[in-house]
Design an enzyme around this catalytic site. Structure first.
Site: not given
Lengths: 246, 246
Positions: A52, A110
């Site tokens: 994103d 992540y």
């Protein structure tokens, strides 16, 4: 033709995310521009998955096919020269044609960084989320256990998500640790992620850590698939695609 | 009237330096704007000294006079709310009228950070200078000793420098240490600094550390006052005003 595997890091601050979008500065755009300049023809790169707007990458993986025959260190130097400073080539490898940055990925890792104290750090403000009130590590760790495993993660994805079909994913582990100076790191490993999934996981764990929500909201969300019972979407700038495992 | 002493940190990346300049975003401008908004009248702040465009501050000191009577934590909160995120209030203190941010300063401490390895760090690129070839700590430390002490530092200042009069300054110490992962820190302490002085010191020490220059250039510069015999001016983004001692 040679297939090249690129490992890159990027600072997401000044990018509108990874994927090419009309009139926006994206990571894919600057990498394809650099490759196209080298090749004097339009080049396409393929990624392990997009990130994103505002999300960083420590070790993102791409691949592309090239008619050029260069050794790996020449690839690295030539490309780095053509890239802006906020994208860094970390490693270049030659792979065979069966390798696909997205399809061959087995697992993604992540990391999400929080600074949990009264004051934020001016020099790290673009890379960590500032949460003022104290977080309970115990509550967050206990809730994280409920997310681990294979579930339908529909509730953990953005409503605008354009992932079609199956939303079953496996979260292998969520580890949460303190690093001193008020830093808390969340490491989430899984075989695949829906849009905003890590940010909704972290936002929900933070609300649980603050005592605003109870961990039962997670079981409820996994049963009802209802996004509304979960916490906020944590801001993008604390998130970093740490590595992709093949 | 109360005199307030402000300690601030700032990320110099998006500022055209500290001092107000026509049509430029500067630290002084944003602080005076915040204060003026609080007071509904034009406010002026006074600094320990300005910093160049791109230079950061870990602990810069300012003062101003105010007719308002707030406690220190209210000052801190009210001002922080009105400031952009890249300026951070670190501490607020009430002082008597004899305190002057510039005149009362006894010593200033600057730090300069270098990453000395083949590859730069994409997440720290705005805060450290990337020097690829290996630096000799021994050569730099030996040369730094020649700079310490009281000298006419004309050669160590920008030719465009608008410091009038006496260019005699005292450098109390220059310490250079390694911090792991290829980081080298230079800490320069002195009673006052000319325009670009720390950056010329570091740029010269780096050229000596690379073997491009001999340390005798320092003695020569201090004698002849000739800027030309020294090394380059190190880039601003590696420099940080570390603290001001009163």
């Amino acid at each position: 033709m040679e297939r090249i595997k690129l490992h890159i890091a990027y600072d997401g601050t000044n990018f509108a995310g990874y994927q090419v979008q009309h009139n926006q500065r994206t990571v894919q755009l600057v990498v394809e521009r650099a490759l196209s300049k080298m090749h004097r023809q339009e080049m396409k790169v393929y990624t392990s998955g997009r990130t994103d707007s505002g999300v960083h990458a420590n070790d993102q993986v791409l691949h592309f096919n090239s008619p050029m025959t260069l050794d790996c260190s020449s690839w690295r130097n030539a490309l780095q020269t053509l890239l802006p400073k906020d994208v860094k080539i970390m490693h270049v490898e030659k792979v065979d044609e069966s390798f696909d940055a997205r399809k061959s990925a087995k697992e993604k890792v992540y990391r999400y960084q929080i600074i949990n104290q009264r004051e934020y750090d001016v020099f790290k403000r673009l890379y960590e989320w500032h949460v003022i009130k104290p977080l309970s590590m115990e509550r967050m760790r206990s809730a994280a256990k409920l997310i681990e495993g294979t579930h339908d993660f529909t509730a953990f994805s953005a409503s605008k998500s354009n992932v079609k079909g199956d939303k079953k994913r496996t979260i292998k582990s969520i580890d949460i640790w303190e690093e001193g100076d008020g830093r808390i790191i969340f490491e989430v490993r899984g075989n695949g992620f829906l849009t905003h999934m890590v940010r909704i996981i972290v936002g929900t764990l933070v609300e649980i850590g603050l005592g605003k929500k109870d961990e039962t909201c997670i079981t409820q969300a996994l049963e009802t698939l209802n996004r509304q019972v979960l916490g906020l979407t944590a801001p993008s700038h604390g998130l970093c695609l740490w590595k992709v495992i093949y």
